[in-house]
Scaffold this active site. Sequence first.
Site, PDB file in Angstrom:
ATOM      1  N   LEU A 261       0.825  -1.199   0.000  1.00  0.00           N
ATOM      2  CA  LEU A 261       0.000   0.000   0.000  1.00  0.00           C
ATOM      3  C   LEU A 261       0.866   1.260   0.000  1.00  0.00           C
ATOM      4  O   LEU A 261       0.449   2.300   0.490  1.00  0.00           O
ATOM      5  CB  LEU A 261      -0.937   0.015   1.214  1.00  0.00           C
ATOM      6  CG  LEU A 261      -2.150  -0.913   1.146  1.00  0.00           C
ATOM      7  CD1 LEU A 261      -2.979  -0.778   2.415  1.00  0.00           C
ATOM      8  CD2 LEU A 261      -3.017  -0.619  -0.077  1.00  0.00           C
ATOM      9  N   CYS A 271       6.904  -9.726 -14.919  1.00  0.00           N
ATOM     10  CA  CYS A 271       5.773 -10.594 -14.559  1.00  0.00           C
ATOM     11  C   CYS A 271       4.444  -9.845 -14.516  1.00  0.00           C
ATOM     12  O   CYS A 271       3.576 -10.084 -15.356  1.00  0.00           O
ATOM     13  CB  CYS A 271       6.042 -11.270 -13.211  1.00  0.00           C
ATOM     14  SG  CYS A 271       7.334 -12.521 -13.270  1.00  0.00           S
TER      15      CYS A 271
END
Length: 444
Positions: A261, A271
């Site tokens: 966060l 990826c």
Amino acid sequence: MGAISVIGCGYLGAVHAACMADLGHHVVGVETDAERLAALAAGRAPFHEPGFDELLARAVASGRLRFTADIADAADARVHFLCVGTPQRPDGGAADLTYVDTAFEALLPHLRAHEAGRPALVVGKSTVPVGTAERLADRLAEATGGAATLLWNPEFLREGFAIQDTVSPDRIVYGLPPGEAGDVARETLDAVYADALGRGIPRLTTDYATAQLVKVAANSFLATKISFINAMAELCEASGGDVTELAQAIGYDERIGPKFLRAGLGFGGGCLPKDIRAFMARAGELGADEALTFLREVDAVNLRRRAHAVNLAIAACDGDVSGRRITVLGASFKPDSDDVRDSPALAVASMLHERGADVVVTDPAALENVRRVRPLLPVEPSLEAALSGAELVLLATEWREYLALDPVAAGALAARRSILDCRNALDPVAWRSAGWTYKAMGRS
């Protein structure tokens, strides 16, 4: 336990091969890239990963790990790990399965049953679109007549923590065929992972489809969480709020949690970006594209952060970056990695360079890769030299070296004490106290 082969020794395969050998297995790694093969065979890591140089050298020196370009050298292995890459196709978001299919077809003639007729085991670890394992299993049955079985075992490596995530993963997932073939496959792979399973690491068994979905679902959830807090950063800037305090407050909710966060430049690497795009493309092929339309906005929010960082840099330079010396701290997509694939840091540096800024990029590990993919972008290995004469400093990758910077010492080198914290990782009080104009993303 018989020998193990690892087909494809890039980042995933090389780490997996070395870890398996270090655990006591005899491993042959198959790699077709001549430069990478030469480095691995000599026990030299061809990429930056903490602890991997020592692990690889130890595994090669033990005699339990060797590398080859000839896939026929893998014929005696009982278990074959398929670890090749699945990049994004250049004509769209879908995954390119060329490497998977080529490696699989090359392996087929060398598969044979072992130990009183027990089948060889092919273990897929590559991140593939759902449905790939089923197709490969049908091809395997056709080509070997039951002499080999396919199991799908997705990887969950984090760059910078790859050894830990291989040896002590938080979970192990098996995608198994039904019936006795699945039971035998499970027993065979359990023997390979005996050390981890013996330490109580959870092992989940499921079908092919679910095993393939686990990796892309996990990456999509992570990408969504990162883009969510970056969307909140946009709102905080518009309203005068502070995204770091907002993240702290909602992170106390156990349903949300505090991890991932930290608002900033967003995600990159080899990826997350390509995986969420391939996931959307595959959903469309299956007629379920509406289920993943939210990922389009996740991707869009992520890409917007790069342009926003450039705009903040322009504002910090009084509206014009032309000829202004801007030092970019970091080029890799994350710390403890030399991977610059889809790197937000490198994207921002390149955009500023294209706008006429006198950009200099520094990074503890990734500069060789920067020279390869952005040959016109100036780089400087010395942090002190990079900071010298800077009119604006951007923290773009949160390497420990940059978090530990003394703002007073850095200020003595810079021509103008102005810093843009694109990762919300520095202490604003300390930097402002040292006379710096400090700006961060999502903070007033």
